[in-house]
Each structure stands twice: as C-alpha cells, then as structure tokens.
Design a protein around this motif. Structure first.
Motif, mmCIF file in Angstrom:
data_model
loop_
_atom_site.group_PDB
_atom_site.id
_atom_site.type_symbol
_atom_site.label_atom_id
_atom_site.label_comp_id
_atom_site.label_asym_id
_atom_site.label_seq_id
_atom_site.Cartn_x
_atom_site.Cartn_y
_atom_site.Cartn_z
ATOM 1 N N ASP A 166 42.427 40.587 53.587
ATOM 2 C CA ASP A 166 42.383 39.853 52.325
ATOM 3 C C ASP A 166 41.128 40.209 51.529
ATOM 4 O OD1 ASP A 166 44.767 38.572 52.888
ATOM 5 O OD2 ASP A 166 43.827 36.691 53.515
ATOM 6 N N ALA A 167 39.994 40.304 52.216
ATOM 7 C CA ALA A 167 38.740 40.634 51.542
ATOM 8 C C ALA A 167 38.838 41.990 50.843
ATOM 9 C CB ALA A 167 37.592 40.631 52.541
ATOM 10 N N MET A 168 39.403 42.959 51.521
ATOM 11 C CA MET A 168 39.519 44.290 50.926
ATOM 12 C C MET A 168 40.545 44.301 49.796
ATOM 13 S SD MET A 168 38.912 47.022 54.024
ATOM 14 C CE MET A 168 40.266 46.513 55.071
ATOM 15 N N ALA A 169 41.597 43.501 49.917
ATOM 16 C CA ALA A 169 42.586 43.417 48.839
ATOM 17 C C ALA A 169 41.964 42.825 47.579
ATOM 18 C CB ALA A 169 43.785 42.587 49.278
ATOM 19 N N VAL A 170 41.089 41.832 47.741
ATOM 20 C CA VAL A 170 40.425 41.247 46.587
ATOM 21 C C VAL A 170 39.527 42.279 45.900
ATOM 22 C CG1 VAL A 170 38.722 39.513 45.869
ATOM 23 C CG2 VAL A 170 40.602 38.864 47.359
ATOM 24 N N SER A 171 38.926 43.161 46.673
ATOM 25 C CA SER A 171 38.138 44.241 46.078
ATOM 26 C C SER A 171 39.006 45.088 45.158
ATOM 27 C CB SER A 171 37.529 45.126 47.173
ATOM 28 O OG SER A 171 36.515 44.466 47.871
ATOM 29 N N LEU A 172 40.241 45.334 45.581
ATOM 30 C CA LEU A 172 41.143 46.131 44.755
ATOM 31 C C LEU A 172 41.599 45.359 43.521
ATOM 32 C CD1 LEU A 172 43.273 47.932 47.506
ATOM 33 C CD2 LEU A 172 41.280 48.779 46.266
ATOM 34 N N LEU A 173 41.716 44.038 43.628
ATOM 35 C CA LEU A 173 42.014 43.239 42.435
ATOM 36 C C LEU A 173 40.892 43.403 41.414
ATOM 37 C CD1 LEU A 173 43.351 39.806 43.791
ATOM 38 C CD2 LEU A 173 44.658 41.832 43.111
ATOM 39 N N GLU A 174 39.666 43.423 41.905
ATOM 40 C CA GLU A 174 38.530 43.623 41.002
ATOM 41 C C GLU A 174 38.636 44.970 40.293
ATOM 42 O OE1 GLU A 174 35.286 43.207 43.758
ATOM 43 O OE2 GLU A 174 34.882 41.168 43.071
ATOM 44 N N GLU A 175 38.997 46.004 41.044
ATOM 45 C CA GLU A 175 39.109 47.333 40.450
ATOM 46 C C GLU A 175 40.213 47.376 39.394
ATOM 47 O OE1 GLU A 175 39.540 50.361 43.393
ATOM 48 O OE2 GLU A 175 37.684 49.826 44.435
ATOM 49 N N ALA A 176 41.225 46.548 39.563
ATOM 50 C CA ALA A 176 42.323 46.513 38.598
ATOM 51 C C ALA A 176 41.950 45.744 37.336
ATOM 52 C CB ALA A 176 43.558 45.883 39.233
ATOM 53 N N GLY A 177 40.780 45.111 37.331
ATOM 54 C CA GLY A 177 40.335 44.399 36.143
ATOM 55 C C GLY A 177 40.563 42.907 36.192
ATOM 56 N N PHE A 178 40.548 42.320 37.392
ATOM 57 C CA PHE A 178 40.870 40.904 37.524
ATOM 58 C C PHE A 178 39.967 40.020 36.677
ATOM 59 C CE2 PHE A 178 40.158 36.791 39.647
ATOM 60 C CZ PHE A 178 41.436 36.277 39.554
ATOM 61 N N ARG A 179 38.669 40.241 36.729
ATOM 62 C CA ARG A 179 37.755 39.380 35.987
ATOM 63 C C ARG A 179 37.956 39.505 34.475
ATOM 64 N NH1 ARG A 179 33.801 36.559 38.413
ATOM 65 N NH2 ARG A 179 33.489 36.893 40.648
ATOM 66 N N ALA A 180 38.213 40.703 34.012
ATOM 67 C CA ALA A 180 38.491 40.883 32.578
ATOM 68 C C ALA A 180 39.790 40.183 32.196
ATOM 69 C CB ALA A 180 38.560 42.368 32.248
ATOM 70 N N PHE A 181 40.783 40.261 33.059
ATOM 71 C CA PHE A 181 42.044 39.571 32.819
ATOM 72 C C PHE A 181 41.827 38.068 32.744
ATOM 73 C CE2 PHE A 181 45.617 37.409 35.105
ATOM 74 C CZ PHE A 181 46.550 37.460 34.062
ATOM 75 N N LYS A 182 41.060 37.523 33.684
ATOM 76 C CA LYS A 182 40.790 36.092 33.675
ATOM 77 C C LYS A 182 39.969 35.672 32.452
ATOM 78 C CE LYS A 182 41.141 33.165 36.265
ATOM 79 N NZ LYS A 182 42.069 32.008 36.137
ATOM 80 N N ALA A 183 39.107 36.566 31.991
ATOM 81 C CA ALA A 183 38.269 36.255 30.834
ATOM 82 C C ALA A 183 39.019 36.413 29.519
ATOM 83 C CB ALA A 183 37.032 37.142 30.838
ATOM 84 N N GLY A 184 40.220 36.970 29.575
ATOM 85 C CA GLY A 184 41.010 37.150 28.362
ATOM 86 C C GLY A 184 40.727 38.430 27.614
ATOM 87 N N THR A 185 39.953 39.338 28.218
ATOM 88 C CA THR A 185 39.637 40.604 27.553
ATOM 89 C C THR A 185 40.528 41.745 28.035
ATOM 90 O OG1 THR A 185 37.886 41.066 29.176
ATOM 91 C CG2 THR A 185 37.246 39.925 27.150
ATOM 92 N N LEU A 186 41.405 41.461 28.976
ATOM 93 C CA LEU A 186 42.387 42.436 29.450
ATOM 94 C C LEU A 186 43.739 41.743 29.449
ATOM 95 C CD1 LEU A 186 42.887 45.281 30.786
ATOM 96 C CD2 LEU A 186 42.669 44.115 32.992
#
Length: 231
Positions: free
Chosen positions: A159-179
C-alpha cells in the motif's frame, strides 16, 4: 550465498548506482507516449511518523508486517486499482503470464527474495502484488521509501508503494483542483495497465498480454463516486 543474492545486496546498499527508468519512462518506450506526469507537489503523502502526517510511514528493513492507516477516498481508489490489476488474488497476485511462480506467496517474501526470483526467471512477466508492480517500479519505489532487501512484501508495504505511485500520477494536484479528473485518470492508466484510457484500451494494450479490465465509463463513474466534488 549465490552471485545473484550478492548482487542484489550490493544494489540495495547503494554500490550499484545505475538509474532505473521510471514507469512513465518505460511507458514512453513501449507506447511512444509522454514521459512526464504532473506531480503537483514534491511533498510525500507518507510524511513519516510526525504528528499531523496524512499517513504514518512503516519502518523500513523489517520482517514484521508494519501497519499504516489508509482510509477514506484513498483507500477506495486503491481498491479500485487493485480490482483492475489483481482481482481476487489481491496482495498475493502474480502475473498470470509468469510460467515460473515464486515458491512462496508474495506477502511472505522479502523484497530481496522477490528480486532473486526475478533474476532467476528471465524472459517472463514479473508483475507482483495487489498493484502488480513490475521489477523496475518495484526497485525504484522501494528505494525511494527506504525499504531494503529484508523488508517483507506485506500488504502495508505494498500500500505504501502504491501511494507513492498515486503521488507520481498527480494526486495532490488533483486534490488541490489544479489537475482535472480526466488528466489524473489518464496518468493513473499510464501506471496501471488494468485501467483504461478514454478509448477504452490499456495504455499497454497487447504488451505482455495487458488489457484494460474495466471500461472508461465505469472508471469515470467510480472516480466520481469516490470524489464527487473534484474536477
């Protein structure tokens, strides 16, 4: 100790410093696509054990099964990805095209043992675990997370490594509304072959037997259900 095991230990110790291509880089080689993903921010979702972090990072280099709390929308997204990638086998999934399977179930193996299996069985697919990590991605993300060869490939570590890949996909930008949602979904499909592009096909369609296991419409419906207010 065999030569393969010695090599793996040296690699993990940092003696071998050769840069391993990222999954996005591999995608460009396979499908001629872009090698860039929008990360949004360099801050990690796993911010260690400090108070206030979104998740508590499991301790590296341990044979125990550390626990990490992943809940809410992120857990739902990981479950959606896992359903597309591993099906019922979950954390113990091994790519169906692998003729020679590991001698133990994946969650009982260390990362070092998994790499020994990979090196001992060339010429076959080696995607493994709930999120079907391919060897280059497994090495790279484990190194980034500080997971050494003695780290058990436990559900929490996966799970930890999968979350790293979510980050690479732009998760934080998506959550912030910029992606936007569709761009984020396409980025996810570049990482996980079971997820579709808007044309309904996997980004890796036909490569090593890969195909999308759900439709774009279903993918979009599930993403809207998980994040109803995200763009």
């Amino acid at each position: 100790m065999g030569r393969n095991a010695i090599f793996i230990l040296l690699l993990w110790a940092g003696v071998a410093r050769a840069e391993v291509p990222s999954l996005f880089q591999q995608a460009a080689l396979v499908a001629g696509g872009s090698t860039q993903a929008s990360n949004g921010t360099s801050a990690s979702l796993f911010a260690g054990r400090a108070a206030g972090s979104l998740f508590a990072s499991p301790e590296p280099n341990t044979r125990a099964h550390p626990r990490v709390g992943i809940s809410g929308p992120v857990a739902h997204l990981l479950s959606l990805i896992a359903k597309a990638e591993a099906g019922r086998a979950g954390y113990d999934a091994v790519q169906a095209g692998a003729q020679v399977k590991p001698t133990q179930i994946p969650t009982r193996m260390t990362l070092g043992q998994i790499h020994e299996w990979i090196q001992a069985t060339p010429g076959q697919p080696h995607a493994i675990g709930r999120y079907q990590f391919i060897p280059t991605t497994l090495r790279r993300v484990a190194r980034e997370r500080g997971f050494g060869p003695d780290t058990v490939f436990s559900p929490t570590v996966q799970d930890a490594m999968a979350v790293s890949l979510l980050e690479e996909a732009g998760f934080r930008a998506f959550k912030a509304g910029t992606l936007d949602r569709h761009k984020f979904m396409r980025n996810l499909a570049r990482i996980w072959a079971g997820l579709p592009l808007p044309n309904g096909k996997s980004y890796y369609h036909g490569y090593a037997g890969n195909r999308a296991t759900l439709t774009w419409s279903r993918f979009e419906t599930e993403m809207q259900r998980i994040w109803p207010n995200a763009g």
